[in-house]
Structure formats: structure tokens, C-alpha cells
Enzyme design. Structure first.
Site, PDB file in Angstrom:
ATOM      1  N   GLY A  15      11.286   0.649  -1.318  1.00  0.00           N
ATOM      2  CA  GLY A  15      11.205  -0.813  -1.323  1.00  0.00           C
ATOM      3  C   GLY A  15      12.433  -1.520  -0.795  1.00  0.00           C
ATOM      4  NE  ARG A  67      -8.070   7.340   5.858  1.00  0.00           N
ATOM      5  CZ  ARG A  67      -6.853   7.794   5.544  1.00  0.00           C
ATOM      6  NH1 ARG A  67      -5.954   6.973   5.033  1.00  0.00           N
ATOM      7  NH2 ARG A  67      -6.534   9.061   5.695  1.00  0.00           N
ATOM      8  CG  MET A  92       4.454   5.978   3.068  1.00  0.00           C
ATOM      9  SD  MET A  92       4.889   5.576   4.772  1.00  0.00           S
ATOM     10  CE  MET A  92       4.785   7.185   5.499  1.00  0.00           C
ATOM     11  NE  ARG A  93      -4.738   4.776   0.780  1.00  0.00           N
ATOM     12  CZ  ARG A  93      -5.518   5.837   0.511  1.00  0.00           C
ATOM     13  NH1 ARG A  93      -5.038   6.863  -0.181  1.00  0.00           N
ATOM     14  NH2 ARG A  93      -6.766   5.900   0.928  1.00  0.00           N
ATOM     15  CB  ILE A  94      -4.203   5.837   7.843  1.00  0.00           C
ATOM     16  CG1 ILE A  94      -3.008   6.665   8.342  1.00  0.00           C
ATOM     17  CG2 ILE A  94      -5.020   5.307   9.016  1.00  0.00           C
ATOM     18  CD1 ILE A  94      -3.388   7.934   9.058  1.00  0.00           C
ATOM     19  CG  ASN A 109       3.757  -0.988   9.414  1.00  0.00           C
ATOM     20  OD1 ASN A 109       4.064  -0.798   8.246  1.00  0.00           O
ATOM     21  ND2 ASN A 109       3.910  -0.077  10.358  1.00  0.00           N
ATOM     22  CG  HIS A 111       6.478   2.878  13.253  1.00  0.00           C
ATOM     23  ND1 HIS A 111       5.805   3.783  12.451  1.00  0.00           N
ATOM     24  CD2 HIS A 111       6.895   3.563  14.339  1.00  0.00           C
ATOM     25  CE1 HIS A 111       5.820   4.972  13.044  1.00  0.00           C
ATOM     26  NE2 HIS A 111       6.466   4.864  14.198  1.00  0.00           N
ATOM     27  CB  SER A 138       8.612  -1.357  16.356  1.00  0.00           C
ATOM     28  OG  SER A 138       9.271  -0.588  17.335  1.00  0.00           O
ATOM     29  CG  LEU A 146      -1.030   5.284  12.475  1.00  0.00           C
ATOM     30  CD1 LEU A 146      -1.135   4.522  11.166  1.00  0.00           C
ATOM     31  CD2 LEU A 146      -0.955   6.780  12.229  1.00  0.00           C
ATOM     32  CG  ASP A 147       2.218   3.696  13.296  1.00  0.00           C
ATOM     33  OD1 ASP A 147       2.444   4.912  13.101  1.00  0.00           O
ATOM     34  OD2 ASP A 147       2.114   2.868  12.386  1.00  0.00           O
TER      35      ASP A 147
HETATM   36  N1  LIG Z   1      -5.026   1.213  10.460  1.00  0.00           N
HETATM   37  C1  LIG Z   1      -3.688   1.183  10.291  1.00  0.00           C
HETATM   38  N2  LIG Z   1      -3.165   1.572   9.113  1.00  0.00           N
HETATM   39  C2  LIG Z   1      -1.806   1.550   8.960  1.00  0.00           C
HETATM   40  C3  LIG Z   1      -0.957   1.164   9.998  1.00  0.00           C
HETATM   41  C4  LIG Z   1      -1.554   0.755  11.230  1.00  0.00           C
HETATM   42  O1  LIG Z   1      -0.853   0.362  12.194  1.00  0.00           O
HETATM   43  N3  LIG Z   1      -2.909   0.764  11.332  1.00  0.00           N
HETATM   44  N4  LIG Z   1       0.443   1.241   9.847  1.00  0.00           N
HETATM   45  C5  LIG Z   1       0.811   2.207   8.816  1.00  0.00           C
HETATM   46  C6  LIG Z   1       2.238   2.421   8.474  1.00  0.00           C
HETATM   47  N5  LIG Z   1       2.628   3.777   8.929  1.00  0.00           N
HETATM   48  C7  LIG Z   1       3.703   3.797   9.788  1.00  0.00           C
HETATM   49  O2  LIG Z   1       4.335   2.747  10.072  1.00  0.00           O
HETATM   50  C8  LIG Z   1       1.977   4.979   8.533  1.00  0.00           C
HETATM   51  C9  LIG Z   1       1.602   5.145   7.207  1.00  0.00           C
HETATM   52  C10 LIG Z   1       0.950   6.325   6.816  1.00  0.00           C
HETATM   53  C11 LIG Z   1       0.682   7.337   7.734  1.00  0.00           C
HETATM   54  C12 LIG Z   1      -0.036   8.569   7.294  1.00  0.00           C
HETATM   55  O3  LIG Z   1      -0.160   9.543   8.037  1.00  0.00           O
HETATM   56  N6  LIG Z   1      -0.547   8.537   6.037  1.00  0.00           N
HETATM   57  C13 LIG Z   1      -1.352   9.648   5.492  1.00  0.00           C
HETATM   58  C14 LIG Z   1      -0.811  10.049   4.132  1.00  0.00           C
HETATM   59  C15 LIG Z   1       0.679  10.351   4.274  1.00  0.00           C
HETATM   60  C16 LIG Z   1       1.306  10.548   2.892  1.00  0.00           C
HETATM   61  O4  LIG Z   1       0.588  10.349   1.887  1.00  0.00           O
HETATM   62  O5  LIG Z   1       2.502  10.896   2.883  1.00  0.00           O
HETATM   63  C17 LIG Z   1      -2.805   9.191   5.289  1.00  0.00           C
HETATM   64  O6  LIG Z   1      -3.007   7.971   4.992  1.00  0.00           O
HETATM   65  O7  LIG Z   1      -3.657  10.074   5.376  1.00  0.00           O
HETATM   66  C18 LIG Z   1       1.067   7.175   9.054  1.00  0.00           C
HETATM   67  C19 LIG Z   1       1.726   6.004   9.464  1.00  0.00           C
HETATM   68  C20 LIG Z   1       0.121   1.810   7.525  1.00  0.00           C
HETATM   69  N7  LIG Z   1      -1.275   1.934   7.758  1.00  0.00           N
HETATM   70  N1  LIG Z   2       5.018   4.843   9.126  1.00  0.00           N
HETATM   71  C1  LIG Z   2       5.475   3.992   8.069  1.00  0.00           C
HETATM   72  C2  LIG Z   2       6.932   4.249   7.838  1.00  0.00           C
HETATM   73  O1  LIG Z   2       7.423   5.354   8.024  1.00  0.00           O
HETATM   74  N2  LIG Z   2       7.617   3.183   7.418  1.00  0.00           N
HETATM   75  C3  LIG Z   2       9.001   3.327   7.074  1.00  0.00           C
HETATM   76  O2  LIG Z   2       9.109   3.680   5.700  1.00  0.00           O
HETATM   77  C4  LIG Z   2      10.385   3.239   5.242  1.00  0.00           C
HETATM   78  C5  LIG Z   2      10.157   2.479   3.960  1.00  0.00           C
HETATM   79  O3  LIG Z   2      11.409   2.258   3.367  1.00  0.00           O
HETATM   80  P1  LIG Z   2      11.494   1.212   2.140  1.00  0.00           P
HETATM   81  O4  LIG Z   2      10.432   1.622   1.156  1.00  0.00           O
HETATM   82  O5  LIG Z   2      12.899   1.415   1.644  1.00  0.00           O
HETATM   83  O6  LIG Z   2      11.260  -0.163   2.702  1.00  0.00           O
HETATM   84  C6  LIG Z   2      10.971   2.331   6.327  1.00  0.00           C
HETATM   85  O7  LIG Z   2      11.953   3.021   7.084  1.00  0.00           O
HETATM   86  C7  LIG Z   2       9.783   2.031   7.213  1.00  0.00           C
HETATM   87  O8  LIG Z   2      10.129   1.821   8.582  1.00  0.00           O
END
Ligand SMILES: Nc1nc2c(c(=O)[nH]1)N[C@@H](CN(C=O)c1ccc(C(=O)N[C@@H](CCC(=O)O)C(=O)O)cc1)CN2
Ligand SMILES: NCC(=O)N[C@@H]1O[C@H](COP(=O)([O-])[O-])[C@@H](O)[C@H]1O
Length: 214
Positions: A15, A67, A92-94, A109, A111, A138, A146-147
Site C-alpha cells: 500500500g 473470475r 494483483m488480480r486480472i 493502474n 505498473h 507507467s 492486461l497492462d
Molecule cells: N483486465 C485487466 N486487469 C488488470 C489490469 C489490466 O490492465 N487489465 N492491471 C492489473 C495490474 N497488474 C499489473 O499492473 C497485474 C496484476 C495481476 C497480474 C496477475 O498475473 N495476477 C494473477 C494472480 C497473481 C498473484 O496472485 O500473485 C491472476 O489474477 O491470475 C498481472 C498484472 C490489475 N488487473
Molecule cells: N502488475 C501490478 C504491479 O506489479 N503493480 C506494482 O505493485 C506494487 C505495489 O506496491 P504498493 O502496494 O506498495 O503500492 C507497485 O510497484 C506497483 O507498480
């Protein structure tokens, strides 16, 4: 007091980006964090929110839950806060397509890479392994892919030969904490919008590497 933008923050862990936004919330930012939702009950970010007297909530995935089912529960929880902007801060969820479509244009978001490089996870180690000399963060609009949503603002940091993922993470964090509040402020000021999968600031198209001042 000027109208404050209702901001809801989704987290999964530490956080620190949430904290940066909380610390910047005042008349200057024209935004209020009205709630924090985590998918992890032990997320340190929940303690940060509690310390700031911000309402918190957890939506925890159930074993075998789809999901879409999780996202519907998340959406129902979100609606209780009636947010105007949803900020993913290490969430950390898609997110499913249906969920994203509900909030597209008002969900952002951060990244930890210079998108479109290194979508997904483990971005810092990947940059080191690739012997990149530059890395960064970014802020982008969230879209179903995703991203891959339109980039709003980026910050760059040098990568040194002796860098570890931990050292690089800290260097990127400093920049994340600087740029995320800027983007929230732009949104609060009504200067930022997404149209046709493109990002605009003051009506001007933002390029693929984010806003670039003259
Ligand atoms: N549809 C979208 N969902 C999310 C986005 C996006 O752009 N489009 N941004 C992500 C944030 N993110 C990176 O910035 C990110 C978060 C999670 C994952 C991922 O692979 N998650 C897995 C579980 C991973 C874990 O539990 O450690 C999953 O959900 O299966 C990749 C990138 C937020 N969502
Ligand atoms: N793909 C998503 C991802 O990797 N996001 C990254 O998780 C960290 C969260 O830190 P925080 O909980 O200290 O803000 C941050 O570095 C953010 O860019």
C-alpha cells in the site's frame, strides 16, 4: 472547500502507492479516498487506510470461484462507495472484461515498467536480465487487455550494472509515489479522459509513452 473527487483504491499488499495518494489528498489534490478494498485480508495497506480513518473492506476469493463470480462480488462492494475514480494500487488480480467495461475511463493502474515493455509480473528482474539501462513506471487507464490500456504518465529511472531487483524496486517506487498523485489530480480537475482507447489531457492526445510536457 472545492468538490472532492470520490476515489476508491484497490490493493493487495504493502500500500505504499495508496499511502502516497492519501498523503497528497487535500484541497490541493481535490480528491478524497472514500474507501480501500483489498483481496488479501493481511494487506499492510489496510492498516495504512485504518490509520488514515478510511473505510476498508476485503473481498476474498473463494476456493474454485470463477473470475467473473469474484468480480461481481467486488463490483457490488465497490458500488457501496459510489466512487468517481477507481485506483488500482498493487491490486494483483486480472479483472474480467465485464468488470472492466463497467469502469473503463474511470479506472487507472500503476505498473512497474515503461509500458508497453514488460507487461505482467516480475518486471524489475526482467529489465535487469535484459541488461536494460532504463526502467520505470507507467500510469495507465485499465482496459480488458492486461497492462495495455492507454498510458497517461511515465517516470524513468536508470538501471545500474550492479542493480538487484530490490534496489531497482526502491528506485521505481520513488517515481511511482510521485506520478500517481499527479494523475489523480488531473482526473479530479476534469482534465483527463479516455476516448476510443486513447488518453487525452486537456483535450490533447497523450502519446504512447505518456504525457510529455513541451
Ligand atoms: N483486465 C485487466 N486487469 C488488470 C489490469 C489490466 O490492465 N487489465 N492491471 C492489473 C495490474 N497488474 C499489473 O499492473 C497485474 C496484476 C495481476 C497480474 C496477475 O498475473 N495476477 C494473477 C494472480 C497473481 C498473484 O496472485 O500473485 C491472476 O489474477 O491470475 C498481472 C498484472 C490489475 N488487473
Ligand atoms: N502488475 C501490478 C504491479 O506489479 N503493480 C506494482 O505493485 C506494487 C505495489 O506496491 P504498493 O502496494 O506498495 O503500492 C507497485 O510497484 C506497483 O507498480
Amino acid at each position: 472547500m472545492a468538490k472532492q473527487l470520490r476515489v476508491l483504491v484497490l490493493i493487495s499488499g504493502n500500500g505504499s502507492n495508496l499511502q502516497a495518494i492519501i498523503d497528497s489528498c487535500d484541497d490541493h489534490l481535490q480528491a478524497d479516498v472514500v474507501g480501500v478494498i483489498s483481496n488479501q485480508p493481511d494487506a499492510l495497506g489496510l492498516q495504512r487506510a485504518h490509520h488514515a480513518e478510511i473505510d476498508t473492506s476485503c473481498v476474498i476469493a473463494r476456493k474454485g470461484e470463477s473470475r467473473e463470480s469474484y468480480d461481481l462480488r467486488l463490483q457490488q462492494r465497490i458500488e457501496k462507495y459510489q466512487p468517481e475514480l477507481i485506483v488500482l494500487a498493487g491490486f494483483m488480480r486480472i479483472l474480467s472484461d465485464d468488470f472492466v467495461s463497467q469502469y473503463e475511463g474511470r479506472m487507472i493502474n500503476i505498473h512497474p515498467s515503461l509500458l508497453p515493455k514488460y507487461t505482467g509480473l516480475n518486471t524489475h528482474q526482467r529489465a535487469i536480465d535484459a541488461k536494460d539501462t532504463e526502467h520505470g513506471a507507467s500510469v495507465h487507464f485499465v482496459t480488458p487487455q492486461l497492462d495495455s490500456g492507454p498510458v497517461i504518465l511515465q517516470a524513468r529511472v536508470p538501471v545500474y550494472a550492479e542493480d538487484t531487483a530490490e534496489l531497482l524496486t526502491e528506485r521505481v517506487y520513488e517515481q511511482e509515489h510521485a506520478i500517481y498523485p499527479i494523475v489523480v489530480k488531473w482526473f479530479a480537475q476534469g482534465r483527463l479522459e479516455m476516448k476510443d482507447n486513447l488518453a487525452f489531457l486537456d483535450g490533447e492526445l497523450i502519446g504512447p509513452s505518456g504525457f510529455a510536457p513541451d
